[in-house]
Design an enzyme around this catalytic site. Structure first.
Site, mmCIF file in Angstrom:
data_model
loop_
_atom_site.group_PDB
_atom_site.id
_atom_site.type_symbol
_atom_site.label_atom_id
_atom_site.label_comp_id
_atom_site.label_asym_id
_atom_site.label_seq_id
_atom_site.Cartn_x
_atom_site.Cartn_y
_atom_site.Cartn_z
ATOM 1 N N SER A 149 -3.240 -3.602 -0.913
ATOM 2 C CA SER A 149 -2.154 -3.921 -0.166
ATOM 3 C C SER A 149 -2.688 -5.579 0.295
ATOM 4 C CB SER A 149 -1.727 -3.321 1.234
ATOM 5 O OG SER A 149 -0.756 -4.050 1.947
ATOM 6 N N GLY A 168 0.598 -1.307 0.113
ATOM 7 C CA GLY A 168 0.035 0.197 0.234
ATOM 8 C C GLY A 168 0.794 1.203 0.005
ATOM 9 N N THR A 169 2.093 1.299 0.667
ATOM 10 C CA THR A 169 2.584 2.378 1.008
ATOM 11 C C THR A 169 3.275 2.853 -0.439
ATOM 12 O OG1 THR A 169 3.294 1.948 3.084
ATOM 13 C CG2 THR A 169 4.706 3.499 2.098
ATOM 14 N N GLN A 208 -7.962 -0.533 3.065
ATOM 15 C CA GLN A 208 -8.476 -1.165 4.231
ATOM 16 C C GLN A 208 -9.737 -1.735 3.782
ATOM 17 O OE1 GLN A 208 -8.044 -2.038 7.427
ATOM 18 N NE2 GLN A 208 -6.004 -1.122 7.361
ATOM 19 N N HIS A 259 -1.513 -7.741 2.314
ATOM 20 C CA HIS A 259 -1.661 -8.526 3.859
ATOM 21 C C HIS A 259 -2.986 -7.919 4.372
ATOM 22 C CE1 HIS A 259 0.056 -4.947 6.205
ATOM 23 N NE2 HIS A 259 0.210 -4.587 4.778
ATOM 24 N N CYS A 311 0.489 1.163 12.222
ATOM 25 C CA CYS A 311 1.374 1.788 11.694
ATOM 26 C C CYS A 311 1.688 2.864 12.396
ATOM 27 C CB CYS A 311 0.805 2.334 10.095
ATOM 28 S SG CYS A 311 0.189 0.695 9.398
ATOM 29 N N ASN A 368 -8.348 3.544 8.295
ATOM 30 C CA ASN A 368 -7.760 2.427 8.796
ATOM 31 C C ASN A 368 -8.033 2.207 10.512
ATOM 32 O OD1 ASN A 368 -5.926 4.612 8.141
ATOM 33 N ND2 ASN A 368 -4.552 3.909 9.538
ATOM 34 N N THR A 375 12.921 -7.582 -9.950
ATOM 35 C CA THR A 375 12.349 -8.912 -10.360
ATOM 36 C C THR A 375 10.986 -9.045 -9.170
ATOM 37 O OG1 THR A 375 14.642 -9.765 -10.577
ATOM 38 C CG2 THR A 375 12.786 -11.381 -9.940
HETATM 39 N N1 PLP Z 1 -3.045 2.876 3.563
HETATM 40 C C1 PLP Z 1 -3.780 2.482 4.563
HETATM 41 C C2 PLP Z 1 -5.156 2.924 4.996
HETATM 42 C C3 PLP Z 1 -3.237 1.482 5.580
HETATM 43 O O1 PLP Z 1 -4.183 0.746 6.633
HETATM 44 C C4 PLP Z 1 -2.140 0.734 5.321
HETATM 45 C C5 PLP Z 1 -1.568 -0.002 6.267
HETATM 46 O O2 PLP Z 1 -1.969 -0.403 7.581
HETATM 47 C C6 PLP Z 1 -1.335 1.510 4.286
HETATM 48 C C7 PLP Z 1 -1.841 2.256 3.425
HETATM 49 C C8 PLP Z 1 0.140 0.869 4.051
HETATM 50 O O3 PLP Z 1 0.126 -0.432 3.367
HETATM 51 P P1 PLP Z 1 1.320 -1.308 3.372
HETATM 52 O O4 PLP Z 1 1.507 -1.789 4.861
HETATM 53 O O5 PLP Z 1 1.148 -2.641 2.481
HETATM 54 O O6 PLP Z 1 2.478 -0.497 2.931
#
Ligand code: PLP
Length: 385
Positions: A198, A69-70, A178, A200, A323, A150, A236
């Site tokens: 994302s 996600g980031t 989310q 996970h 986070c 989140n 890769t």
């Molecule tokens: N955006 C939101 C709303 C999230 O909840 C999160 C992770 O908690 C992220 C972005 C970041 O995702 P990643 O952990 O895959 O980098």
């Protein structure tokens, strides 16, 4: 152990693990290699791309695999900002309740000369649409509004934001990290130009994600190299995690209707039990939130101490978002919602999944009650029942 931190990272689905296994064991091929092992890996990536595209109503060539996600958020905002600047647009509009992946990218863009404007939120955690209408204009390069929050789980009116952006010619990005796999998402129906996912958060493996980018919207790479992902994301590919993500997204999207009902039932059971604890308050809307999200504050208690106390009782939880944990500051989301001072520091996020049971919910609620009582006793705070 009772796992109630599914919004931080959800357990890997068995089917996703099964999809990943060949690429962690017998098939070591690099997807760019033209031999049999390489072709097998490349085929798995093609299949995963099709699955991810289908799950959100996109075309496979609109899916760019990333590390999560980031990275997707960074890639989306930077590309939209830079292409906007070339067209004479200098404003980025986002919200005060975004994830740091969006907020800190905006900060970096601000340091590069962009004007960043933040839409506020109301006490239920919904963004202020009147402000959105004021801020998104012909000078706006991009707007980024999350599909679901989140911390408090509120589901935002992204279709309306997409419409505002379309009228002004601004790129609309939504962080759906989310939301994906938990609520139905169709990029055509939403009308978004870019959408971050994302793996996970819905049963895939950490370290994989994707950015959806509509065909006619300009995209540019953050990472340069061998030209993978149509030149947009070199390096890769993480074949195992990508294969797992495709499977996990397909399965979780297919189960949304069934799981939502079950998870919502558990969430409401947990919320009711927690709100019976004196000096508690629910943060965020009671109804317009993700089915699994509970966010409750307790007066006279520090969120972090609560999480540690629960950990000792075998319950995995979060204070604010995972986070943001380790942060000394109270949650920026709760602050933006105007949560009163003494409730700001004592917030607890419990996120339920379809794997949890009613027995676990009851045991977790009891553990929270005991932990809150102990912490209040330690601080000499008395709450009458
Ligand atoms: N955006 C939101 C709303 C999230 O909840 C999160 C992770 O908690 C992220 C972005 C970041 O995702 P990643 O952990 O895959 O980098």
């Amino acid at each position: 152990m009772i796992y109630l931190d599914n919004a931080a990272s959800a357990p890997v689905l068995p089917e996703a693990l099964e999809a990943a296994m060949p690429f962690l064991t017998e098939c070591c091929g690099n997807p760019s290699s033209i031999h049999a092992q390489g072709r097998r890996a490349a085929l798995a990536i093609i299949e995963a791309r099709e699955r991810c595209a289908r799950a959100i109503g996109a075309k496979p060539d609109e899916i760019y695999f990333t590390s999560g996600g980031t990275e997707s958020d960074n890639m989306a905002l930077r590309a939209a900002a830079l292409s906007g600047r070339r067209a004479g647009r200098n404003r980025i509009v986002t919200t005060a309740i975004e994830h740091p992946a969006v907020l800190n990218t905006c900060k970096a863009l601000e340091a590069e000369g962009f004007e960043v404007k933040y839409i506020g939120a109301d006490s239920d955690g919904f963004i202020d649409m009147a402000q959105a209408r004021e801020l998104i204009d012909e000078n706006t390069a991009a707007a980024s509004v999350m599909a679901a929050n989140n911390e408090v789980g509120t589901i935002q009116p992204i279709k309306e934001i997409a419409e505002l952006c379309r009228k002004c010619g601004a790129v609309f990005h939504t962080d759906a990290v989310q939301a994906a796999g938990h609520i139905p998402l169709d990029v055509e129906d939403i009308g978004c130009d870019m959408l971050s996912v994302s793996a996970h958060k819905f049963g895939g493996i950490r370290g994989a994600g994707f950015l959806y980018c509509r065909r006619d919207v300009p995209l540019e790479p953050l990472i340069f190299g061998g030209g993978q992902e149509s030149g947009m994301r070199s390096g890769t590919e993480n074949t195992a995690a990508i294969a797992a993500m495709g499977k996990a997204l397909e399965i979780s999207c297919g189960n949304i209707a069934r799981d939502t009902e079950y998870v919502r039932g558990l969430r409401d059971r947990l919320t009711r039990a927690l709100l019976e604890i004196p000096g508690s308050r629910l943060n965020g809307s009671a109804s317009g939130r993700l089915a699994g999200n509970v966010n409750v504050s307790f007066a006279g208690v520090e969120g972090e101490s609560l999480v540690l106390g629960l950990d000792l009782r075998g319950v995995c939880a979060s204070s604010g978002s995972a986070c943001a944990s380790g942060e000394e500051e109270p949650s920026h989301v709760l602050r933006a919602m105007g949560v009163p001072g003494e409730m700001l520091k004592g917030s607890l996020r419990l996120t339920v999944s379809a794997r949890n049971t009613a027995e676990e919910i009851d045991a977790a609620a009891q553990a929270v009650r005991e932990t809150v009582e102990t912490l209040r006793e330690l601080r000499g705070v008395k709450w009458l029942t």
